[in-house]
Design a protein around this motif. Structure first.
Motif, mmCIF file in Angstrom:
data_model
loop_
_atom_site.group_PDB
_atom_site.id
_atom_site.type_symbol
_atom_site.label_atom_id
_atom_site.label_comp_id
_atom_site.label_asym_id
_atom_site.label_seq_id
_atom_site.Cartn_x
_atom_site.Cartn_y
_atom_site.Cartn_z
ATOM 1 N N ARG A 58 0.809 -1.226 0.000
ATOM 2 C CA ARG A 58 0.000 0.000 0.000
ATOM 3 C C ARG A 58 0.837 1.268 0.000
ATOM 4 O O ARG A 58 0.317 2.353 0.215
ATOM 5 N N LEU A 59 2.120 1.133 -0.229
ATOM 6 C CA LEU A 59 3.018 2.283 -0.307
ATOM 7 C C LEU A 59 3.487 2.551 -1.731
ATOM 8 O O LEU A 59 3.845 3.669 -2.067
ATOM 9 N N HIS A 60 3.525 1.513 -2.528
ATOM 10 C CA HIS A 60 4.055 1.606 -3.884
ATOM 11 C C HIS A 60 2.990 1.178 -4.892
ATOM 12 O O HIS A 60 2.154 0.329 -4.598
ATOM 13 N N MET A 61 3.069 1.763 -6.076
ATOM 14 C CA MET A 61 2.142 1.352 -7.136
ATOM 15 C C MET A 61 2.539 -0.022 -7.672
ATOM 16 O O MET A 61 3.717 -0.375 -7.677
ATOM 17 N N ASN A 62 1.542 -0.765 -8.135
ATOM 18 C CA ASN A 62 1.812 -2.030 -8.813
ATOM 19 C C ASN A 62 1.991 -1.750 -10.310
ATOM 20 O O ASN A 62 2.091 -0.592 -10.730
ATOM 21 N N GLU A 63 2.002 -2.795 -11.123
ATOM 22 C CA GLU A 63 2.213 -2.630 -12.560
ATOM 23 C C GLU A 63 1.121 -1.775 -13.202
ATOM 24 O O GLU A 63 1.402 -0.942 -14.074
#
Length: 151
Positions: A58-63
């Motif tokens: 929940r901190l970084h975007m996924n693809e």
């Protein structure tokens, strides 16, 4: 191109950072105005509030989040005349999978699992003054001089 920070208004945990991010964003806009920079206004892109664009931490975007960001950046560049209009008009936003329908118990298990795997270690690092990268070594520990052929 300068990026504003993300608006965390919909996040119970990260919404505490919202006032500081808003001030940061205003400073970014001032710098952009002074230097004629283009702004990727992440703060106003509400579609990133959709959890399906984010990794499990929940901190970084996924693809899909990165694909959407690329589309949004190219869209901004196209409106500024920086990229070819024909090319920027062909940009497609990623299609999202359907929302998973979970029971209340399953949602609670997921939240507890996330808290144990991602939140607790993050809190521990803040309390102990450590970073997740403290135990990592540099990929290139020695200074490397790069030269560029002007021809």
């Amino acid at each position: 191109m300068l990026f504003t920070g993300f608006d965390t208004v919909e996040s119970p945990l990260f919404s505490k950072t919202r006032p500081r991010t808003a001030i940061y964003n205003e400073k970014v806009r001032e710098i952009a105005d002074q230097h004629g920079a283009v702004i990727a206004d992440y703060w106003r892109w509400r579609e990133f509030s959709d959890i399906r664009y984010w990794a499990v931490d929940r901190l970084h975007m996924n693809e899909l989040g990165h694909a959407l960001m690329a589309a949004k950046v190219l869209e901004v560049l196209g409106t500024q005349g920086i990229t070819d209009e024909n090319w920027s008009s062909k940009i497609q936003q990623p299609s999202l999978p359907d929302f998973a329908v979970n029971s209340r118990g399953e949602k609670l298990r997921q939240e507890l699992g996330w808290a144990k795997e991602h939140l607790a270690p993050w809190v521990k690092r803040r309390l102990t003054g450590t970073s997740s990268g403290d135990s990592l070594s540099a990929k290139y520990p020695d200074y490397i001089r790069l030269t560029v052929d002007a021809n």
